[in-house]
Design an enzyme around this catalytic site. Structure first.
Site, mmCIF file in Angstrom:
data_model
loop_
_atom_site.group_PDB
_atom_site.id
_atom_site.type_symbol
_atom_site.label_atom_id
_atom_site.label_comp_id
_atom_site.label_asym_id
_atom_site.label_seq_id
_atom_site.Cartn_x
_atom_site.Cartn_y
_atom_site.Cartn_z
ATOM 1 N N PHE A 80 0.753 -1.166 -0.044
ATOM 2 C CA PHE A 80 0.044 -0.010 0.025
ATOM 3 C C PHE A 80 0.771 1.266 -0.048
ATOM 4 O O PHE A 80 0.393 2.386 0.111
ATOM 5 C CB PHE A 80 -0.860 -0.102 1.311
ATOM 6 N N HIS A 81 2.122 1.059 -0.065
ATOM 7 C CA HIS A 81 3.105 2.202 0.007
ATOM 8 C C HIS A 81 4.183 2.273 -0.880
ATOM 9 O O HIS A 81 5.319 2.534 -0.555
ATOM 10 C CB HIS A 81 3.856 1.965 1.533
ATOM 11 N N PRO A 82 3.767 2.310 -2.334
ATOM 12 C CA PRO A 82 4.939 2.716 -3.016
ATOM 13 C C PRO A 82 5.779 3.939 -2.941
ATOM 14 O O PRO A 82 5.006 5.081 -2.729
ATOM 15 C CB PRO A 82 4.009 2.621 -4.395
#
Ligand SMILES: Cc1cc2nc3c(=O)[nH]c(=O)nc-3n(C[C@H](O)[C@H](O)[C@H](O)COP(=O)(O)OP(=O)(O)OC[C@H]3O[C@@H](n4cnc5c(N)ncnc54)[C@H](O)[C@@H]3O)c2cc1C
Length: 623
Positions: free
Chosen positions: A557-559
Site C-alpha cells: 500500500f506504500h509505493p
C-alpha cells in the site's frame, strides 16, 4: 457479460462456493461478480475472463464434464488439481478466488455495513472545497502554480503555495466523494470507484504483489487506514547523510512533521473503540513481553466502523480532502477534478503548465510557470516520460513497496475483527533490527475473506467461522527493487522482491504466528498451499522453513522512490530541493521523492517532505 463469460463465472463460483452446500445462489453470485468486473479496466477484465474460461476448459479436459455437472466434491477436486500444477497456476486460482470472494463478501455484508454507517451522525460535514469538474472548466486556465494530484503530497504543497499568495490550480484525475455517498453507496461500488483500475493493480513478479492505489480528490488519503507514523530518526538521518536530501535534515523535518500532526489531528486509537482484533495483538505482545501500542491515527471522532478503505462514512478519518485541501481553497486554490494530466508543458527548458484530458477526450491547459507533480509514486514517472522529461535513467526505478503479508488466527471465542478500528494496534519489537512492523489490520465487513483457505465445503466452513478469526499484517522495509514503466500510456509495475526482504517476510510471518498463539489462537491460517492451517508454533516454523517465498501472498500500500530526491545527480532524478533535474520550474512533491522505503506507513513522511518542497518553491519565487 457475454453468456460464455457468465457460464464460466457460474462454473467457477459453483466450485468455490457451491450452492448445494450453503453457498449463494449461482445467479446471485454471478450478478455480484459482474457488478465488480464491469468496473475493471479492459485488460484486467480480459485476463479474468480468460482465467475463468481456462478453469472451465480444465474441467472438461480432466473429467470430461463441465464443472456445473460435477458434484461439489468433484468440483473442489478440479480446483485443487489446477492449483497444484505449479506456482503460476496456484496464483491464478488464488487471484480468481480473491475477486469472487471480494465481490461476494462485499454484497453479503452490504446491508450490515450501511446500517453500521447510519448508526451515528457524521463526525463533521464535508469540507468547503472549490472543486469544478473539468468538463465545466474553460479550456485554458492561468495560474502561478499547477499541482498535479490532490493526495497526501499535492494537497500539502497546494496549501503552502496558496497561503503564500500564489494562484494555484490542482488537477485531479479522480472525483470528489461526499460523506453522503459513503453512507449510501454499495461497498463494491465504493471500492471500484475510489481506486485506480478498480483496485486491481498488480506489480508483476514472483510473487506478484497486489497494490491498491487511491484515485479521488484527496488521493489515497481518502482510502487509507489513517495510521500516522513519523519516519524513524535513523531513516531521516540516512535520507540526509546518504542521499544528501537536506529537506529531511531531522531538525528541519521535525517542524514539518509537527505541522502535519496538527493538521491531521493525530492521536492514538482509544482502547474503548479499538475492537478485539487490536486487543488480541496487544494481548499477544504482552504475553511475549514485546513492545506494542495503540496506533496513532488521523481519525478524530472515529467510532470504529472499519470502513476506512472504502471511504469513511462519518468523515471521521481525516484525509487531506478534509483539512489541507479546504485550507488551500480558503486561500484561493481551485481544484479541477476528472482531469488526467497528460503532459507537463515546457519550452526552452522551462515549465509552462500542464495539459490535462477531460473524460470526453478534450483537453484543458493550465498555464503556469511553476508545476508541482504529485501524482503518486506509480503515476509521476509516466507523466514525466509522456512530457519528454523522462531522460533521467533512474526515473521510474528504485520502486520500494513496503510489502506486506497477513496471518490470520482462529480463536475459540468471537473476534469479529470488522467491529473495531480497521488498523488499530502495532508491535514494533522487530522494527529496529529486522525492519518488520506488525499491525492489527482488518478489512471492511465481508471484504477480507481471501485469507480463508480451500474451496467448496472447506471454504464455506471458514466463511461461517469468519467471526472467530483475527487478522494481523506485517510490512517489511524493502530495497527499491521495483520499476514503473508505461506501455501504450498504461502504467505497468514490476517488482521482484530481493532475497533479503523475502527472508524478512518469513521472519514477520513467524512473529505474527507467535503473537497469535500467545494471544490464544487455536490455529493459524498460513496462506501457504503446503499447510493452509497449523495448530502450533513449531508447525508454523517448520512450514515456513519448507516453503518458498514465491508462494507468499503479498500486498502493498506504500509505493515510494520512483523519482528519488537527493544530491547525487547520477542516482536521483530530483534534486535535494525537490526540482526535477534538467528543466526549470518542475517540482516533485509526492511519494516518488522518498529516496528509500520510510520503514513505516508513509503518509506523514510524504506530507512533511511536500511541505518542505513547497517552501522551497515559495523561496525560489521570491528571489
Ligand atoms: C488502502 C491503503 C491504505 C493505506 N494506509 C495507510 C496508512 O494507514 N498510513 C499511511 O501512512 N499510509 C497509508 N497508505 C499510503 C498513503 O495513503 C500513500 O502513501 C499516500 O497517500 C501517497 O501520497 P501521494 O501524494 O504520493 O499519492 P496519492 O495520495 O495517491 O495522490 C496522488 C493523486 O494523484 C492523482 N493522479 C495520478 N495521476 C494523475 C494524473 N495523470 N493527472 C491528475 N491526477 C493524477 C491520483 O488520482 C491521486 O488522487 C495507504 C494506502 C492505501 C492505498
Amino acid at each position: 457479460m457475454t453468456p460464455l463469460a457468465q457460464r464460466a463465472t457460474a462454473s467457477f463460483g459453483s466450485a468455490l462456493l457451491p450452492q448445494e452446500l450453503g453457498g449463494p445462489a449461482t445467479a446471485q453470485l454471478v450478478e455480484r461478480v459482474e457488478r465488480y468486473v464491469a468496473r475493471l479496466p479492459a485488460m484486467s477484465r480480459m485476463a479474468l475472463r480468460a482465467g475463468l474460461l481456462s478453469v472451465t476448459a480444465a474441467s472438461y479436459l480432466t473429467t470430461g464434464r463441465s464443472l456445473t455437472r460435477l458434484d461439489p466434491d468433484a468440483r473442489e477436486r478440479v480446483l485443487r488439481r489446477i492449483a497444484a500444477l505449479g506456482p503460476d497456476a496456484g496464483a491464478a486460482i488464488e487471484g480468481l478466488k480473491a475477486i469472487v470472494l471480494l465481490a461476494n463478501g462485499a454484497d453479503a455484508y452490504a446491508a450490515e455495513l450501511l446500517d453500521r454507517a447510519a448508526e451515528h451522525d457524521v463526525a463533521r460535514p464535508d469540507a468547503a472545497l472549490d472543486v469544478t469538474a473539468s468538463l465545466d472548466c474553460p479550456s485554458v486556465l492561468r495560474a502561478d502554480a499547477a499541482v498535479v494530484g490532490s493526495g497526501a503530497g499535492g494537497a500539502m504543497a497546494a496549501r503552502t503555495l496558496a497561503r503564500a499568495g500564489l494562484s494555484t490550480v490542482v488537477l485531479e484525475e479522480g472525483r470528489r466523494w461526499t460523506v453522503e455517498e459513503f453512507r449510501s453507496t454499495h461497498p463494491i461500488d465504493r471500492y471500484a470507484g475510489l481506486y485506480r483500475g478498480a483496485g486491481a493493480t498488480i506489480a508483476l513478479g514472483r510473487p506478484a504483489v497486489v497494490l491498491p492505489i487511491g484515485r479521488a480528490v484527496g488521493g489515497s488519503t481518502v482510502v487509507n487506514s489513517g495510521t500516522c507514523y513519523r519516519p524513524p530518526l535513523p531513516v531521516q538521518q540516512r535520507w540526509c547523510d546518504e542521499f544528501g536530501l537536506t529537506l529531511a535534515e531531522p531538525d528541519r523535518l521535525t517542524g514539518y512533521l509537527d505541522d502535519v500532526e496538527q493538521t491531521l489531528q493525530v492521536a492514538p486509537v482509544p482502547l474503548e473503540i479499538m475492537g478485539r482484533n487490536g486487543r488480541l495483538l496487544l494481548d499477544g505482545a504482552a504475553a511475549l513481553g514485546w513492545q506494542a501500542a495503540p496506533i496513532p491515527r488521523n481519525a478524530p471522532g472515529c467510532d470504529a466502523c472499519c470502513q476506512c478503505a472504502i471511504g469513511c462514512p462519518r468523515n471521521a478519518k481525516f484525509g487531506v480532502h478534509l483539512n489541507a485541501l479546504p485550507q488551500a481553497c480558503a486561500h484561493g486554490a481551485r481544484i479541477v477534478s476528472h482531469a488526467r494530466a497528460e503532459r507537463v508543458l515546457h519550452a526552452r527548458g522551462r515549465a509552462q503548465g500542464v495539459r490535462a484530458r477531460r473524460p470526453d477526450g478534450t483537453t484543458i491547459d493550465v498555464l503556469a510557470d511553476t508545476v508541482v507533480v504529485a501524482a503518486g509514486a506509480t503515476e509521476t514517472p509516466g507523466l514525466l516520460c509522456r512530457s519528454g522529461l523522462g531522460g533521467h535513467p533512474r526515473l521510474g526505478r528504485n520502486l520500494a513497496l513496503h510489502p506486506a503479508v497477513a496471518l490470520a488466527g482462529r480463536f475459540d471465542h468471537e473476534v469479529t475483527a470488522w467491529r473495531g478500528v480497521l488498523q488499530s494496534a502495532a508491535v514494533d519489537e522487530l522494527h529496529a533490527v529486522h525492519g518488520v512492523l506488525i499491525e492489527a489490520t482488518s478489512t471492511p465487513p465481508g471484504m477480507g475473506s481471501m485469507v480463508f483457505p480451500g474451496y467448496g465445503a472447506e471454504l464455506l466452513g471458514w466463511l461461517d467461522r469468519a467471526a472467530h478469526v483475527a487478522t494481523f499484517g506485517a510490512m517489511v522495509a524493502d530495497r527499491g527493487a521495483g520499476r514503473v514503466f508505461s506501455v501504450g500510456g498504461e502504467t505497468l509495475l514490476r517488482y521482484n522482491i530481493a532475497r533479503g526482504d523475502a527472508a524478512k517476510l518469513v521472519t514477520a510471518l513467524e512473529a505474527m504466528g507467535k503473537l497469535l498463539f500467545a494471544a490464544g489462537a487455536v490455529e493459524v491460517l498460513t496462506g501457504l498451499p503446503a499447510a493452509p492451517t497449523v495448530a502450533s508454533l513449531p508447525a508454523l516454523q517448520d512450514l515456513l522453513a519448507r516453503s518458498s517465498p514465491k508462494r507468499l501472498h503479498l500486498a502493498a500500500f506504500h509505493p515510494t522512490g520512483t523519482a528519488a530526491a537527493g544530491s547525487d545527480a547520477q542516482h536521483c532524478p530530483v534534486d535535494p530541493r525537490g526540482r526535477l533535474r534538467g528543466v526549470d520550474g518542475v517540482w516533485v512533491a509526492d511519494a516518488s521523492i522518498l529516496p528509500s522505503c520510510p520503514e513505516v506507513n508513509p503518509q506523514m513522511s510524504i506530507m512533511a517532505l511536500a511541505l518542505a518542497v513547497a517552501d522551497e518553491i515559495v523561496a525560489d519565487r521570491q528571489v
